[in-house]
Enzyme design. Sequence first.
Site, short mmCIF file in Angstrom:
data_model
loop_
_atom_site.label_atom_id
_atom_site.label_comp_id
_atom_site.label_asym_id
_atom_site.label_seq_id
_atom_site.Cartn_x
_atom_site.Cartn_y
_atom_site.Cartn_z
CB CYS A 70 -0.94 0.06 1.24
SG CYS A 70 -2.13 -1.32 1.31
CG ASN A 89 3.09 -0.29 2.94
OD1 ASN A 89 2.46 -1.23 2.42
ND2 ASN A 89 4.32 0.17 2.71
CD GLU A 135 0.47 -10.37 5.52
OE1 GLU A 135 0.16 -11.58 5.93
OE2 GLU A 135 1.16 -10.18 4.44
#
Length: 226
Positions: free
Chosen positions: A2, A75, A77
């Site tokens: 992202c 941005n 995980e």
Amino acid sequence: MCGIAGFSITNKTYNHKVILEKMNDKLSHRGPDGQGFFHDHQVSLAHKRLAIIDLNPRSDQPFFDITKNYILVFNGEIYNYLELKDELVKEGFVFNTAGDTEVLLNAYIFWGKEMLHKIKGMFSFAIYDKKKSIVFCARDHFGQKPFFYYYENGNFIFSSELRSLISNPAIKKIICKNSIIEYLHYDSFVNGKTPLENCYKLQPSEYLIFDLRDRKLTKEKYWLLN
């Protein structure tokens, strides 16, 4: 992958909306699945989304907690988000999404900066904490996700990429001669420096706090590889 961007600028005549959109447009290749914006009298935030976990628009960003006092752009995980979610549910948190974004924000709300010792993953993020009047930003332990920022004269600007960062007209694009000399010597920019004056890259396992009251920025390491 992202893209995140944002700023807090002292110049109140700035066209914040246009500038924020311009910065976010430079991140279009990082997030084809959606975009979002937030702006108030202190902070502007933008996000380009690549939807991987919880594809529902309920996880779109900037992401707000239920009180609207905390706002996140993120941005990356969080690998252990399910375990953290279980801990937070036991503490009384109620979740409205199935992704890691809400877990990350609630982890900050409950543990504060100590949440950095609990989360595992690859990440860069910024949280606008209205209660403390700060912007809290961090980068993952090994620096997998990028975080560039500019700080000068009480102005703070950040983005996932340098080209997006310097599209903000508040940044004076002045070459940093020392950085260029170090690059020619080491074949790399060192200590978080970039080719431009007052533009930096948050180092792996670093966090920064930008205080909206005194316009000061502080930065610290939260983890060291022993």
